[in-house]
Design a protein around this motif. Structure first.
Motif, mmCIF file in Angstrom:
data_model
loop_
_atom_site.group_PDB
_atom_site.id
_atom_site.type_symbol
_atom_site.label_atom_id
_atom_site.label_comp_id
_atom_site.label_asym_id
_atom_site.label_seq_id
_atom_site.Cartn_x
_atom_site.Cartn_y
_atom_site.Cartn_z
ATOM 1 N N ALA A 50 0.848 -1.192 0.000
ATOM 2 C CA ALA A 50 0.000 0.000 0.000
ATOM 3 C C ALA A 50 0.885 1.244 0.000
ATOM 4 C CB ALA A 50 -0.897 -0.002 1.228
ATOM 5 N N ARG A 51 0.413 2.314 -0.600
ATOM 6 C CA ARG A 51 1.182 3.553 -0.697
ATOM 7 C C ARG A 51 1.065 4.354 0.596
ATOM 8 N NH1 ARG A 51 1.028 7.140 -5.790
ATOM 9 N NH2 ARG A 51 3.217 7.279 -5.167
ATOM 10 N N PRO A 52 2.164 4.930 1.081
ATOM 11 C CA PRO A 52 2.060 5.859 2.204
ATOM 12 C C PRO A 52 1.607 7.221 1.703
ATOM 13 C CG PRO A 52 4.329 5.727 1.496
ATOM 14 C CD PRO A 52 3.560 4.755 0.637
ATOM 15 N N PRO A 53 1.023 8.061 2.554
ATOM 16 C CA PRO A 53 0.719 9.426 2.136
ATOM 17 C C PRO A 53 1.999 10.177 1.779
ATOM 18 C CG PRO A 53 -0.359 8.885 4.228
ATOM 19 C CD PRO A 53 0.615 7.780 3.949
ATOM 20 N N ALA A 54 1.862 11.206 0.956
ATOM 21 C CA ALA A 54 3.024 11.990 0.548
ATOM 22 C C ALA A 54 3.749 12.579 1.752
ATOM 23 C CB ALA A 54 2.597 13.097 -0.408
ATOM 24 N N GLU A 55 2.984 13.029 2.737
ATOM 25 C CA GLU A 55 3.606 13.626 3.924
ATOM 26 C C GLU A 55 4.489 12.625 4.651
ATOM 27 O OE1 GLU A 55 0.411 13.582 3.213
ATOM 28 O OE2 GLU A 55 0.028 15.693 2.665
ATOM 29 N N GLU A 56 4.038 11.380 4.706
ATOM 30 C CA GLU A 56 4.833 10.351 5.369
ATOM 31 C C GLU A 56 6.078 10.010 4.552
ATOM 32 O OE1 GLU A 56 6.186 7.275 7.898
ATOM 33 O OE2 GLU A 56 4.998 9.092 8.180
ATOM 34 N N GLU A 57 5.946 9.944 3.228
ATOM 35 C CA GLU A 57 7.112 9.676 2.398
ATOM 36 C C GLU A 57 8.160 10.780 2.573
ATOM 37 O OE1 GLU A 57 8.316 8.734 -2.272
ATOM 38 O OE2 GLU A 57 6.220 9.125 -1.754
ATOM 39 N N LEU A 58 7.717 12.023 2.597
ATOM 40 C CA LEU A 58 8.645 13.144 2.821
ATOM 41 C C LEU A 58 9.324 13.023 4.184
ATOM 42 C CD1 LEU A 58 6.436 16.017 1.393
ATOM 43 C CD2 LEU A 58 8.705 15.398 0.537
ATOM 44 N N ARG A 59 8.534 12.690 5.199
ATOM 45 C CA ARG A 59 9.099 12.561 6.551
ATOM 46 C C ARG A 59 10.176 11.492 6.598
ATOM 47 N NH1 ARG A 59 9.121 9.649 10.893
ATOM 48 N NH2 ARG A 59 7.883 7.997 9.919
ATOM 49 N N ARG A 60 9.991 10.446 5.826
ATOM 50 C CA ARG A 60 10.957 9.340 5.831
ATOM 51 C C ARG A 60 12.246 9.703 5.102
ATOM 52 N NH1 ARG A 60 6.961 4.229 4.152
ATOM 53 N NH2 ARG A 60 5.618 4.301 6.007
ATOM 54 N N VAL A 61 12.121 10.309 3.918
ATOM 55 C CA VAL A 61 13.308 10.411 3.064
ATOM 56 C C VAL A 61 14.123 11.689 3.248
ATOM 57 C CG1 VAL A 61 12.256 8.932 1.319
ATOM 58 C CG2 VAL A 61 12.114 11.410 1.066
ATOM 59 N N LEU A 62 13.479 12.811 3.539
ATOM 60 C CA LEU A 62 14.224 14.075 3.531
ATOM 61 C C LEU A 62 15.378 14.120 4.528
ATOM 62 C CD1 LEU A 62 11.518 16.823 2.861
ATOM 63 C CD2 LEU A 62 13.072 15.702 1.252
ATOM 64 N N PRO A 63 15.202 13.686 5.781
ATOM 65 C CA PRO A 63 16.348 13.729 6.702
ATOM 66 C C PRO A 63 17.507 12.846 6.237
ATOM 67 C CG PRO A 63 14.301 13.390 7.909
ATOM 68 C CD PRO A 63 13.981 13.199 6.467
ATOM 69 N N VAL A 64 17.173 11.724 5.613
ATOM 70 C CA VAL A 64 18.213 10.799 5.156
ATOM 71 C C VAL A 64 18.947 11.385 3.949
ATOM 72 C CG1 VAL A 64 18.660 8.454 4.340
ATOM 73 C CG2 VAL A 64 16.852 8.867 6.025
ATOM 74 N N VAL A 65 18.204 11.934 3.010
ATOM 75 C CA VAL A 65 18.829 12.585 1.851
ATOM 76 C C VAL A 65 19.733 13.711 2.316
ATOM 77 C CG1 VAL A 65 18.380 14.014 -0.186
ATOM 78 C CG2 VAL A 65 16.990 11.965 0.239
ATOM 79 N N ARG A 66 19.242 14.522 3.238
ATOM 80 C CA ARG A 66 20.009 15.686 3.710
ATOM 81 C C ARG A 66 21.340 15.255 4.326
ATOM 82 N NH1 ARG A 66 16.439 17.388 6.828
ATOM 83 N NH2 ARG A 66 15.450 18.834 5.364
ATOM 84 N N GLU A 67 21.301 14.276 5.208
ATOM 85 C CA GLU A 67 22.529 13.879 5.903
ATOM 86 C C GLU A 67 23.513 13.174 4.969
ATOM 87 O OE1 GLU A 67 22.760 12.476 9.822
ATOM 88 O OE2 GLU A 67 20.719 13.093 10.362
ATOM 89 N N LEU A 68 23.005 12.314 4.088
ATOM 90 C CA LEU A 68 23.912 11.621 3.171
ATOM 91 C C LEU A 68 24.534 12.598 2.184
ATOM 92 C CD1 LEU A 68 21.929 8.327 2.495
ATOM 93 C CD2 LEU A 68 24.059 8.576 3.784
ATOM 94 N N ALA A 69 23.747 13.550 1.687
ATOM 95 C CA ALA A 69 24.297 14.546 0.771
ATOM 96 C C ALA A 69 25.337 15.405 1.484
ATOM 97 C CB ALA A 69 23.177 15.417 0.212
ATOM 98 N N ALA A 70 25.069 15.763 2.719
ATOM 99 C CA ALA A 70 26.024 16.570 3.486
ATOM 100 C C ALA A 70 27.322 15.813 3.722
ATOM 101 C CB ALA A 70 25.406 16.987 4.815
ATOM 102 N N ALA A 71 27.238 14.482 3.766
ATOM 103 C CA ALA A 71 28.433 13.655 3.951
ATOM 104 C C ALA A 71 29.189 13.433 2.652
ATOM 105 C CB ALA A 71 28.037 12.314 4.554
ATOM 106 N N GLY A 72 28.693 14.007 1.561
ATOM 107 C CA GLY A 72 29.387 13.903 0.278
ATOM 108 C C GLY A 72 28.878 12.821 -0.644
#
Length: 279
Positions: A50-72
């Motif tokens: 089943a698909r999660p709501p967009a808000e939940e998908e954002l909550r899941r991925v944005l912190p991870v994208v931010r930290e990994l990108a900051a790490a290079g």
């Protein structure tokens, strides 16, 4: 491309990296193993999911994208939603991996036209909840190539730069086991589309069926399919694919490097290291 599933119901790891810090740690470990790209996804696309709501998908991925990108890290976001793709790109992602090929969200192709960043168009015939009912083909390779060509044309018409497009035959998505093997055996026809090809066979159920217990017929569990994934990955690399999307980066990279050396010694054409696509 190393897989970072930020979902509680991933078929491959059962949500092991669901917590943001666990997902970041996993992404960093994949980089240490030699991943060129880490692919962060917050929506499970296993059959029946089943698909999660967009808000939940954002909550899941944005912190991870931010930290990994900051790490290079070179981060790809695995999403079908233009809103999630846009926010992830703003947060540091440098690539979008869309398993719907732009079909799930009409805003995706216009976004990618503006973003001017690598974009993976996968062959897709519907959301996970009912996609396997659409695994009907006259000739699976011909049909997949024709449908991918339509998505390429749609992307170009929307203004996506030609050099940004990558195609993925969508192993396991609206495919019966035999369809996946036929696509792998005829990857040259997918490459003939003239775009870099991404292959994601890692831990998928068609491998589990090949490795089924001979006594019970039960498929091999997903967590025990890495050796089979490595074998498929090496054979796909030898056919000239651009990128391999895998869970076990270290073993796959070792095997591909050995195959490349073998090819160099025997004058075989094994196009490695894999060509980068401006990411």
């Amino acid at each position: 491309m190393g897989v970072v599933n930020v979902t509680p119901d991933s078929f491959s790891d059962g949500g092991r990296s669901f917590a943001p810090q666990a997902a970041v740690a996993h992404g960093l470990a994949l980089l240490e193993q030699g991943a060129d790209i880490v692919d962060v996804g917050g929506e499970s696309t296993r059959p029946g999911a089943a698909r999660p709501p967009a808000e939940e998908e954002l909550r899941r991925v944005l912190p991870v994208v931010r930290e990994l990108a900051a790490a290079g890290a070179t981060v790809s976001v695995d999403t079908m939603r233009a809103e999630v793709a846009a926010r992830a790109l703003d947060t540091g992602a440098r690539m979008v991996n869309d398993v719907s090929g732009g079909l799930a969200d009409p805003a995706m192709l216009p976004l990618m036209a503006r973003a001017n960043t690598p974009y993976v168009l996968m062959h897709w015939r519907g959301h996970s909840a009912g996609m396997q009912a659409n695994a009907r083909y006259d000739d699976v390779v011909t049909d997949v190539v024709d449908e991918l060509r339509l998505r390429i044309d749609a992307a170009l018409e929307a203004g996506v730069p030609p050099g940004c497009l990558v195609v993925d035959p969508g192993l396991g998505f609206a495919k019966a086991p035999g369809h996946n093997w036929e696509l792998l055996a005829r990857l040259g026809e997918v490459r003939a589309l003239g775009r870099p090809v991404l292959v994601g066979a890692s831990r998928k159920s068609f491998l589990g069926q090949v490795l089924a217990d001979p006594a019970t017929g039960r498929p091999r569990p997903a967590s025990s399919r890495d050796a089979a994934t490595t074998a498929v990955s090496v054979l796909a690399a030898a056919q000239g694919v651009w990128c391999l999307r895998v869970h076990d980066v270290g073993s796959t990279l070792d095997a591909v490097r050995v195959t490349a050396r073998w090819g160099a010694e025997t004058a075989a054409t094994v196009p490695l290291p894999l060509q980068r696509l401006g990411v």
